[in-house]
Design a protein around this motif. Structure first.
Motif, short mmCIF file in Angstrom:
data_model
loop_
_atom_site.label_atom_id
_atom_site.label_comp_id
_atom_site.label_asym_id
_atom_site.label_seq_id
_atom_site.Cartn_x
_atom_site.Cartn_y
_atom_site.Cartn_z
N GLY A 1 -22.20 -11.09 -21.97
CA GLY A 1 -21.42 -12.34 -21.88
C GLY A 1 -20.80 -12.52 -20.52
O GLY A 1 -20.86 -13.60 -19.92
N ARG A 2 -20.25 -11.45 -20.00
CA ARG A 2 -19.56 -11.52 -18.71
C ARG A 2 -20.54 -11.90 -17.60
O ARG A 2 -20.27 -12.76 -16.77
CB ARG A 2 -18.92 -10.17 -18.39
N ARG B 1 -23.35 -13.48 -17.93
CA ARG B 1 -23.79 -14.88 -18.11
C ARG B 1 -22.75 -15.86 -17.65
O ARG B 1 -23.08 -16.87 -17.03
CB ARG B 1 -24.04 -15.14 -19.59
N ARG B 2 -21.48 -15.57 -17.97
CA ARG B 2 -20.41 -16.51 -17.57
C ARG B 2 -20.38 -16.67 -16.07
O ARG B 2 -19.97 -17.70 -15.56
CB ARG B 2 -19.06 -16.02 -18.11
N LEU B 3 -20.81 -15.63 -15.36
CA LEU B 3 -20.82 -15.72 -13.90
C LEU B 3 -22.08 -16.43 -13.40
O LEU B 3 -22.27 -16.61 -12.20
CB LEU B 3 -20.74 -14.32 -13.29
N SER C 1 -30.56 -16.23 -24.86
CA SER C 1 -29.39 -15.64 -25.52
C SER C 1 -29.70 -14.33 -26.25
O SER C 1 -28.85 -13.80 -26.94
CB SER C 1 -28.84 -16.65 -26.53
#
Ligand code: ATP
Length: 269
Positions: free
Chosen positions: A40-41, A43-45, A153
Motif C-alpha cells: 500500500g505504501r 502504491r500511494r507513492l 491490485s
C-alpha cells in the motif's frame, strides 16, 4: 489443488545473509522486498513495481536460494513450482496446476510465486518437438494468460529462474510479464570464500584448513559445487571415523568435485 510447496517462513526463514555474493542481485531485489513488506505504501507513492522477475545465471549459483530469501526478507509466503514437473503429465494437467498456483498465491497476498527451470515450459513455441509438446504449449499459454490477468491490485510477485534465457519464448519477456532480468553470476573468489564459510559453519575442521586458499583454488565452482565439496569432505572424515575434517579430506573432496565438473565439460583440468 496445486502441488506448489508452501514454505512456512516462520520455521525456515531464508534471508539475504544466507546468500553469499550476488550483491548486485540483492540490491536489485531490495525494491521487491520493500514493496512486499508494505504494498500500500509503495502504491500511494505512485511507484511502479515489476510483476515478473527473471533470475538468470548458471546452475547452482543460488537462484532458488535468492528467491526464497526475498520471501524471507519480506516475511511473505512463497509458492514454488519447477518447470520440469510438468513434463510427463497428461494434457491439461500442467495448465490447471498453473491456474491453482496463481489462485493460491492470490488468496495469500502479498506473496511470491517462484517458477524454477522456466525454460522447460517456456521454450520457444512452434519448435515442433513432438512428444509432450501440446502439454507444454498449453501450460505455457496458461502461464502467459495468468501473467496478463493480474490486476495491479494483486500484490503477487512472480519470480522465475533459468540458465537458458536464450531459448525462452519471447512472449514471456514482454512488458508486464518477465520484463525484469536479474543476473546471478558464478561466484568470485571473495564470494566463494563467503559461501565456504556459510557451509563450514556446522562442520568441525582442522585448524590448518585455509578456506582462503580453497576459495582461490576453486575457480569456476558454483555455490552448489562448494557446498558439495564441504559435504564430501565431511563424508570422507566420517568414513575414516575422524572427529574433525582434515586438510586431506578437503583436498580429496575438491579433486572429486573438480573431476565431476571436467566430465561435464564445465571445467578444465
Ligand atoms: P539451479 O539452477 O540448479 O536450480 P540455483 O541457481 O537455483 O540452481 P540453488 O538451488 O539455489 O541454485 O543452489 C543450490 C545450493 O547451493 C543452495 O541451496 C545453497 O546451499 C548452495 N548455494 C548456491 N549458491 C549459493 C550462494 N551464493 N550462497 C550460499 N549458498 C549457495
Amino acid at each position: 489443488r496445486s502441488r506448489a510447496k508452501l514454505y512456512d517462513q516462520r520455521k525456515e526463514r531464508t534471508t539475504f545473509d544466507d546468500v553469499a555474493g550476488a550483491e548486485g542481485a540483492k540490491e536489485e531485489l531490495q525494491e521487491i522486498v520493500t514493496f512486499l513488506k508494505d504494498p500500500g505504501r509503495v502504491r500511494r507513492l505512485g511507484a511502479q513495481v515489476p510483476r515478473g522477475v527473471l533470475l538468470v545465471g548458471p546452475p547452482g549459483c543460488g537462484k532458488t536460494l535468492l528467491a526464497r530469501a526475498v520471501a524471507g526478507e519480506a516475511g511473505v509466503p512463497f509458492f514454488s513450482i519447477t518447470g520440469s514437473d510438468f513434463m510427463e503429465m497428461f494434457v491439461g494437467v500442467g495448465a490447471s496446476r498453473v491456474r491453482s498456483l496463481f489462485e493460491d498465491a492470490k488468496k495469500n497476498t502479498p506473496s511470491i510465486i517462484f517458477i524454477d527451470e522456466l525454460d522447460s515450459i517456456g521454450r520457444k513455441r512452434g519448435a515442433g518437438l513432438g512428444g509432450g509438446h501440446d502439454e507444454r504449449e498449453q501450460t505455457l499459454n496458461q502461464l502467459l494468460s495468468e501473467l496478463d490477468g493480474f490486476e495491479q491490485s494483486h500484490d503477487v510477485i512472480v519470480m522465475s529462474a533459468t540458465n537458458r534465457p536464450d531459448i525462452l519464448d519471447p512472449a514471456l519477456l514482454r512488458p508486464g510479464r518477465f520484463d525484469r532480468r536479474v543476473t546471478i553470476p558464478l561466484p568470485t573468489t571473495k564470494a566463494r570464500l563467503e559461501i565456504l564459510r556459510i557451509h563450514a559453519r556446522n562442520k568441525p575442521m582442522a585448524q590448518d584448513i585455509d578456506l582462503n586458499a580453497l576459495a582461490r583454488g576453486t575457480p569456476g565452482f558454483s555455490g552448489a559445487d562448494l557446498r558439495n565439496l564441504l559435504n564430501e569432505a565431511a563424508l570422507m572424515a566420517a568414513r575414516y571415523d575422524r572427529k574433525e575434517i582434515l586438510r586431506e579430506d578437503v583436498e580429496q573432496a575438491r579433486d572429486k568435485v573438480l573431476m565431476g565438473l571436467v566430465r561435464q565439460g564445465l571445467a578444465i583440468s
